[in-house]
Scaffold this active site. Structure first.
Site: not given
Length: 273
Positions: A81, A112
């Site tokens: 963003e 992960e």
């Protein structure tokens, strides 16, 4: 080292399946009120990290977010963003998620748990000691994140983290840990809820404060935002109109010619000199 997993403690609520919709929403909202207070208590930690990252960025350094699952998605979201909002290159702040872009939409099995891959993913960006890395993991125990932070610190990068557990391994490995202790989740262990909300709040604070300090905001305006759609062109036009005291049409023409509110204002000032 003690690892108190608050994020895995039982919810304060039980028999959720017996609650009405109204009761569910009310109790979720009650828990959400705890988040802002937890973030407020971590303010000194957040301030210290932002000031340290600012020094690196002013020397040409970059900021990397490293996370898995919800944490990784939030880091990628915040990083993505910034270019349209502040007109900065996408290389300034980069979000890395375990499992790559595919993991943004669906879970990637065991991604992960690879303690080496986080640093390997960072290496693709050729990190330097001017760069900073923030590991994001509610539990503070995610191997992908811990491995990246550990290697980054050994290689001279500035390291920080955002976690919801006290005295975690991740916090121990980070030079600037941020611990937002939001308490047990409404649904036991579902750290996409309060922990995720806290992470999003902290990321907003970090990136926005950095962009302001890096000169990407004038007054309270996003003067470097990218003009990627009609809404943003209209917003920018009104900013130019207010700054220069000209008609809407002239402001729009100046904005489109200059490419940004900042550039339009600068061009006007140069014309007057």
């Amino acid at each position: 080292m003690t690892q108190e997993k608050i994020t895995e403690q039982p919810s304060h609520y039980d028999h959720l399946e017996q609650m009405s919709v109204g009761e569910l929403l009310e109790h979720i909202n009650e828990e959400d009120f705890r988040v802002a207070e937890a973030v407020r208590k971590a303010m000194p930690q957040i301030e210290a990290l932002v000031e340290a990252v600012e020094q690196r960025m002013k020397r040409g350094g970059r900021l990397f977010y490293v996370g898995a699952g919800t944490s990784g998605r939030l880091g990628v979201l915040d990083a993505s963003e910034l270019p349209p909002t502040f007109g900065v290159p996408p290389t300034w702040v980069v979000g890395l998620i375990a499992g790559g872009d595919k993991a943004l939409r669906q879970a990637v099995e065991n991604a992960e748990d690879d303690a080496e891959q986080g640093w390997n993913d960072l290496l693709k960006h050729e990190p330097t000691p001017n760069d900073a890395v923030i590991g994001i993991a509610a539990s503070g125990t995610t191997p992908y994140v811990i491995g990246a932070i550990r290697k980054a610190r050994k290689n001279g990068l500035l390291t920080g983290c955002i976690t919801s557990n006290l005295n975690s391994i991740l916090a121990h490995e980070s030079a600037f840990p941020i611990e937002t202790i939001v308490g047990p989740e409404f649904v036991t262990g579902s750290s996409r809820m309060k922990s995720g909300t806290a992470q999003k709040m902290v990321l907003n604070m970090i990136s926005t404060a950095l962009m302001v300090r890096m000169g990407k905001v004038q007054g309270n305006r996003m003067v470097n935002m990218q003009l990627t759609n009609a809404k943003l062109v209209d917003r920018g036009t009104r900013m130019v109109q207010e700054l220069l005291g000209v008609s809407y049409e002239e402001a729009r023409n100046r904005l489109l010619e200059a490419g940004s509110v900042y550039a339009a204002n600068k061009m006007k000032n140069e014309e007057e000199c």
